[in-house]
Design an enzyme around this catalytic site. Structure first.
Site, PDB file in Angstrom:
ATOM      1  CE1 TYR A  82      17.469  65.557  70.540  1.00 23.69           C
ATOM      2  CE2 TYR A  82      15.212  64.758  70.637  1.00 23.69           C
ATOM      3  CZ  TYR A  82      16.452  64.773  70.029  1.00 23.69           C
ATOM      4  OH  TYR A  82      16.664  64.042  68.901  1.00 23.69           O
ATOM      5  CG  ASN A 102       2.422  64.434  71.153  1.00 23.78           C
ATOM      6  OD1 ASN A 102       2.645  65.535  71.594  1.00 23.78           O
ATOM      7  ND2 ASN A 102       3.320  63.481  71.152  1.00 23.78           N
ATOM      8  N   GLY A 103       1.645  61.416  72.650  1.00 22.70           N
ATOM      9  CA  GLY A 103       1.812  61.004  74.039  1.00 22.70           C
ATOM     10  C   GLY A 103       1.884  59.499  74.149  1.00 22.70           C
ATOM     11  CB  CYS A 138       3.311  61.511  66.982  1.00 26.09           C
ATOM     12  SG  CYS A 138       2.205  61.030  68.301  1.00 26.09           S
ATOM     13  N   GLY A 170       8.220  63.260  64.817  1.00 25.89           N
ATOM     14  CA  GLY A 170       7.963  61.897  64.384  1.00 25.89           C
ATOM     15  C   GLY A 170       8.239  61.729  62.906  1.00 25.89           C
TER      16      GLY A 170
END
Length: 478
Positions: free
Chosen positions: A261, A124-125, A23, A50
């Protein structure tokens, strides 16, 4: 059976999903500003991280209000909704699920009550000791099934000290990747795991401060980049400014896949633009895997920067050989059998007059399952290409990620079971070349010992008990 959901996606093939990050997070403390709109635009800039759900929490000083729903940022929020979210600080989140199903209950920010007020948190993670942490919660204290909800509940149930002290005590016991933004009614907090696996940056606004997953989000809201939040650092932002404290020693292991990416090309990591790195990766790829050809083309848009570098280094002209339809839904209408045979052409189509009779170098950033590249090779041959040489600007993705990218088993990865030559044969390409892990690392200018490269080499910087991790680790207990 796949059902249409009307949401847009960059996936070219719903059965061959590209790697997904957990995210994006954004936080702002700015009295006098429309913080909900700043957060909206920050999340809009982070939408690539996300696309399943989005949410914003805001406070005017006495209470926290959270609005969240399933869908893209622009689908969840409109002018009328943002107009009701007033205050001087806010946090926001756009989600791709890596722990817990993609359902409303698991959308973020999470919200919990403490003895002295509310607590909202966005993450995030991905944590790797979620099951262990969840056992510390009081029975029935939460029905959500995410590592984020567990973190929020643990912070909220520590009522003996201020939130920043509670976080400084809890976070050293949390294992895995986490870049956090969280808030009470008056204060914004941010923290990053000791390895700094996922990015988190601090920016200065004219009348406040912002925290974001990527520098591009700071640019969008007019914030000036100040610095990266350090691994193992907890910051507090209120009317007294920014204060920093360490809760763990830094052991930097930034995610190498961010360069390949995940991050936007206009983001800066460790002082260097991601676009610059990706073009350099293409140059290295050309040196490592040269071929006689007439034209270098990217798989749009993922392979574009590396294709530019490959063309520059090799001297082979660069061109656009594939056109992408950016407005096709993730699965939209389930096609009839006739249309299904067209497959990827619904989203990608070759320029026949460009590729016919040419020896092509097709550059992409990664191969996960191989379905997309296989279809592209077939399409280009049908369009008249004489030869199709595939070049990939990352090494073979052979190992699962437990730190926030959604490929969690080797069985999902074509390179987990096949050699490069077997993959080439499977794709139907004339040749296949991946950049070496050493070449990719060198292109980032970051020392190998400061990077997490586990999806490429299987060396995990934080030991993982694979029997107690997985997307549905908490749902199995319900």
């Amino acid at each position: 059976m796949l059902k249409g959901d009307g949401h847009l996606s960059h996936d070219l093939d719903p059965h061959d999903r590209a790697p997904k990050d957990a995210c994006g997070v954004f936080g702002v403390w700015a009295p006098g500003e429309e913080v909900s709109k700043l957060t909206y635009y920050g999340l809009y800039a982070l939408q690539h991280r996300g696309q399943e759900s989005a949410g914003i929490a805001v406070s005017e000083g006495s209470r926290i209000l959270v609005y969240k729903d399933m869908g893209l940022v622009a689908q969840v929020f409109d002018e009328s909704v943002l107009g009701t979210l007033r205050g001087h600080l806010a946090i926001g989140h756009c989600r791709y699920s890596t722990t817990g199903s993609s359902v409303w209950e698991n959308a973020q920010p999470t919200l919990s009550s403490t003895e002295v007020g509310g607590l909202a948190l966005a993450h995030n993670g991905n944590l790797i000791n979620t099951a262990e942490l969840s056992r510390r919660l009081a029975p029935g204290s939460t029905r959500a099934t995410t590592d984020t909800e567990v973190l929020t509940s643990l912070l909220a149930q520590d009522r003996s000290r201020p939130i920043d002290d509670a976080a400084a005590a809890l976070l050293p016991q949390v294992k895995g990747a986490y870049s956090l933004v969280f808030m009470d009614e008056k204060t914004l907090y941010a923290a990053r795991d000791p390895q700094g696996i996922r990015p988190l940056v601090l920016g200065r606004l004219e009348r406040g401060w912002a925290v974001a997953s990527e520098t591009a989000a700071l640019d969008i809201v007019g914030a000036t980049f100040v610095r990266e939040i350090e691994p193992g650092e907890l910051i507090t932002i209120d009317q007294r400014g920014v204060r920093s404290r360490r809760f763990a020693l830094a052991e930097p292991k930034g995610c190498l896949f961010e360069y390949v990416y995940l991050a936007r090309p206009d983001t800066t990591i460790a002082g260097r633009g991601v676009q610059t790195t990706r073009v350099e990766v293409g140059r290295v790829l050309a040196r490592e895997h040269p071929v006689e050809a007439d034209l270098v083309i990217p798989t749009p848009e993922s392979g574009t920067p590396a294709a530019v570098g490959y063309a520059e280094e090799s001297g082979i002209p660069y061109g656009q050989g594939l056109v992408k339809n950016s407005y096709v839904g993730r699965t939209f209408i389930q096609p009839s059998q006739t249309i299904r045979q067209l497959g990827i052409r619904l989203k990608l189509n070759p320029l026949k007059e460009v590729v016919a009779g040419k020896r092509l170098v097709v550059v992409d950033d990664s191969i996960v399952r191989g379905n997309t590249q296989r279809a592209i090779v077939k399409m280009l041959r049908e369009a008249g290409a004489r030869e199709v040489h595939v070049r990939i600007s990352s090494p073979p993705v052979s190992w699962p990620c437990f730190y926030g990218i959604d490929f969690a088993t080797r069985a999902e990865l074509i390179a987990g079971s096949l050699s490069v030559e077997e993959i080439r044969a499977s794709l139907g390409a004339d040749s296949l070349g991946y950049i070496s892990l050493e070449g990719l690392t060198e292109a980032t200018t970051i020392p190998a010992e400061r990077l997490c490269r586990a999806c490429f080499d299987g060396v995990y910087p934080i030991p993982v008990d694979q029997d107690n991790v997985g997307k549905y680790v908490l749902e199995a207990k319900l």
